[in-house]
Scaffold this motif. Structure first.
Motif, PDB file in Angstrom:
ATOM      1  N   UNK A  85      -7.876  -0.862  -4.175  1.00  0.00           N
ATOM      2  CA  UNK A  85      -9.461  -0.867  -3.321  1.00  0.00           C
ATOM      3  C   UNK A  85      -9.871  -2.305  -2.771  1.00  0.00           C
ATOM      4  N   UNK A  86      -9.406  -3.305  -3.412  1.00  0.00           N
ATOM      5  CA  UNK A  86      -8.825  -4.920  -2.487  1.00  0.00           C
ATOM      6  C   UNK A  86      -8.373  -4.713  -1.076  1.00  0.00           C
ATOM      7  N   UNK A  87      -7.071  -4.058  -1.480  1.00  0.00           N
ATOM      8  CA  UNK A  87      -6.393  -3.818  -0.041  1.00  0.00           C
ATOM      9  C   UNK A  87      -7.864  -2.936   1.233  1.00  0.00           C
ATOM     10  N   UNK A  88      -7.811  -1.927   0.415  1.00  0.00           N
ATOM     11  CA  UNK A  88      -9.198  -1.237   1.787  1.00  0.00           C
ATOM     12  C   UNK A  88     -10.361  -2.436   2.027  1.00  0.00           C
ATOM     13  N   UNK A  89     -10.955  -3.604   0.813  1.00  0.00           N
ATOM     14  CA  UNK A  89     -12.164  -3.844   1.569  1.00  0.00           C
ATOM     15  C   UNK A  89     -11.655  -5.161   2.175  1.00  0.00           C
ATOM     16  N   UNK A  90     -10.381  -5.494   1.619  1.00  0.00           N
ATOM     17  CA  UNK A  90      -9.407  -7.046   3.087  1.00  0.00           C
ATOM     18  C   UNK A  90      -9.273  -5.952   4.702  1.00  0.00           C
ATOM     19  N   UNK A  91      -8.496  -5.426   3.854  1.00  0.00           N
ATOM     20  CA  UNK A  91      -8.012  -4.786   5.447  1.00  0.00           C
ATOM     21  C   UNK A  91      -9.624  -4.050   6.330  1.00  0.00           C
ATOM     22  N   UNK A  92     -10.811  -3.341   5.795  1.00  0.00           N
ATOM     23  CA  UNK A  92     -11.923  -3.220   6.744  1.00  0.00           C
ATOM     24  C   UNK A  92     -12.220  -4.281   7.297  1.00  0.00           C
ATOM     25  N   UNK A  93     -12.034  -5.271   6.549  1.00  0.00           N
ATOM     26  CA  UNK A  93     -12.485  -6.817   7.278  1.00  0.00           C
ATOM     27  C   UNK A  93     -11.599  -7.811   7.946  1.00  0.00           C
ATOM     28  N   UNK A  94     -10.077  -7.045   7.951  1.00  0.00           N
ATOM     29  CA  UNK A  94      -9.711  -7.670   9.043  1.00  0.00           C
ATOM     30  C   UNK A  94      -8.693  -9.257   7.908  1.00  0.00           C
ATOM     31  N   UNK A  95      -9.444  -9.421   7.085  1.00  0.00           N
ATOM     32  CA  UNK A  95      -8.952 -10.193   6.238  1.00  0.00           C
ATOM     33  C   UNK A  95      -7.396 -11.137   5.833  1.00  0.00           C
ATOM     34  N   UNK A  96      -6.475 -11.012   7.052  1.00  0.00           N
ATOM     35  CA  UNK A  96      -5.097 -11.413   6.495  1.00  0.00           C
ATOM     36  C   UNK A  96      -5.102 -12.330   5.138  1.00  0.00           C
ATOM     37  N   UNK A  97      -5.661 -13.257   5.327  1.00  0.00           N
ATOM     38  CA  UNK A  97      -5.309 -14.034   4.486  1.00  0.00           C
ATOM     39  C   UNK A  97      -5.921 -14.054   2.990  1.00  0.00           C
ATOM     40  N   UNK A  98      -6.689 -13.275   2.948  1.00  0.00           N
ATOM     41  CA  UNK A  98      -6.884 -12.462   1.408  1.00  0.00           C
ATOM     42  C   UNK A  98      -5.682 -11.421   1.066  1.00  0.00           C
ATOM     43  N   UNK A  99      -5.066 -10.638   1.951  1.00  0.00           N
ATOM     44  CA  UNK A  99      -4.457 -10.019   1.379  1.00  0.00           C
ATOM     45  C   UNK A  99      -2.525 -10.342   1.374  1.00  0.00           C
ATOM     46  N   UNK A 100      -2.776 -11.470   2.168  1.00  0.00           N
ATOM     47  CA  UNK A 100      -1.959 -12.514   2.101  1.00  0.00           C
ATOM     48  C   UNK A 100      -1.812 -12.937   0.365  1.00  0.00           C
ATOM     49  N   UNK A 101      -2.684 -13.295   0.117  1.00  0.00           N
ATOM     50  CA  UNK A 101      -2.720 -14.176  -1.469  1.00  0.00           C
ATOM     51  C   UNK A 101      -3.147 -12.606  -2.122  1.00  0.00           C
ATOM     52  N   UNK A 102      -3.341 -11.547  -1.699  1.00  0.00           N
ATOM     53  CA  UNK A 102      -3.352 -10.475  -2.676  1.00  0.00           C
ATOM     54  C   UNK A 102      -1.923  -9.932  -3.123  1.00  0.00           C
ATOM     55  N   UNK A 103      -1.458  -9.905  -1.910  1.00  0.00           N
ATOM     56  CA  UNK A 103      -0.172  -9.535  -2.018  1.00  0.00           C
ATOM     57  C   UNK A 103       0.916 -10.954  -3.057  1.00  0.00           C
ATOM     58  N   UNK A 104       0.711 -11.953  -2.978  1.00  0.00           N
ATOM     59  CA  UNK A 104       1.400 -12.748  -4.092  1.00  0.00           C
ATOM     60  C   UNK A 104       1.187 -12.806  -5.137  1.00  0.00           C
ATOM     61  N   UNK A 105      -0.422 -12.210  -5.668  1.00  0.00           N
ATOM     62  CA  UNK A 105      -0.368 -12.186  -6.533  1.00  0.00           C
ATOM     63  C   UNK A 105       0.223 -10.834  -7.342  1.00  0.00           C
ATOM     64  N   UNK A 106       0.305 -10.223  -6.469  1.00  0.00           N
ATOM     65  CA  UNK A 106       0.662  -8.816  -6.580  1.00  0.00           C
ATOM     66  C   UNK A 106       2.126  -8.996  -7.016  1.00  0.00           C
ATOM     67  N   UNK A 107       3.220  -9.478  -6.519  1.00  0.00           N
ATOM     68  CA  UNK A 107       4.779  -9.835  -6.268  1.00  0.00           C
ATOM     69  C   UNK A 107       4.905 -10.873  -7.620  1.00  0.00           C
ATOM     70  N   UNK A 108       4.492 -12.483  -7.573  1.00  0.00           N
ATOM     71  CA  UNK A 108       4.120 -12.932  -8.899  1.00  0.00           C
ATOM     72  C   UNK A 108       4.225 -12.636 -10.231  1.00  0.00           C
ATOM     73  N   UNK A 109       2.834 -11.788 -10.382  1.00  0.00           N
ATOM     74  CA  UNK A 109       2.032 -11.924 -11.793  1.00  0.00           C
ATOM     75  C   UNK A 109       2.253 -10.392 -12.628  1.00  0.00           C
ATOM     76  N   UNK A 110       2.352  -9.352 -11.488  1.00  0.00           N
ATOM     77  CA  UNK A 110       1.900  -7.812 -11.841  1.00  0.00           C
ATOM     78  C   UNK A 110       3.122  -7.409 -12.458  1.00  0.00           C
TER      79      UNK A 110
END
Length: 110
Positions: A85-110
């Motif tokens: 849902x966050x990916x959809x929201x960030x993509x809807x707003x073309x928020x590359x920095x949010x997507x980058x930070x979310x990817x880092x959270x996924x890769x390091x923490x999940x």
């Protein structure tokens, strides 16, 4: 025990240079990663133009989690269960920095 057999860990990456949750959690900034993603998320869902009942429920659940004693694990689980849902929201707003930070959270923490 055969002393001629030994493990060579010299090729393992330094956990501080390249955090890897499969090797160790040392050097991973769970709180910082979550805070960055949540800051991006709240920028959108706190705006009445983008907020909705789904995100209101998310915020209520987050508040409940933060009042619990095991907030880090529960907060991670809550964020993990809302990644798409966050990916959809960030993509809807073309928020590359949010997507980058979310990817880092996924890769390091999940």
């Amino acid at each position: 025990m055969d002393s001629s057999v030994s493990a060579d860990f010299s090729q393992l990456p330094s956990e501080l240079d390249n955090p890897d949750r499969y090797v160790t959690f040392r050097g991973i900034d769970f709180e910082g990663n979550m805070a960055r993603v949540l800051a991006h998320l709240f920028r959108y869902i706190d705006d009445p133009a983008y907020g909705n009942a789904f995100w209101a429920r998310f915020k209520a659940r987050l508040t409940a989690v933060e009042q619990n004693g095991a907030a880090i694990c529960d907060k991670l689980l809550l964020l993990h269960s809302h990644v798409y849902y966050m990916v959809d929201l960030f993509e809807e707003h073309d928020d590359d920095q949010a997507l980058t930070d979310l990817k880092k959270l996924e890769e390091e923490c999940f």
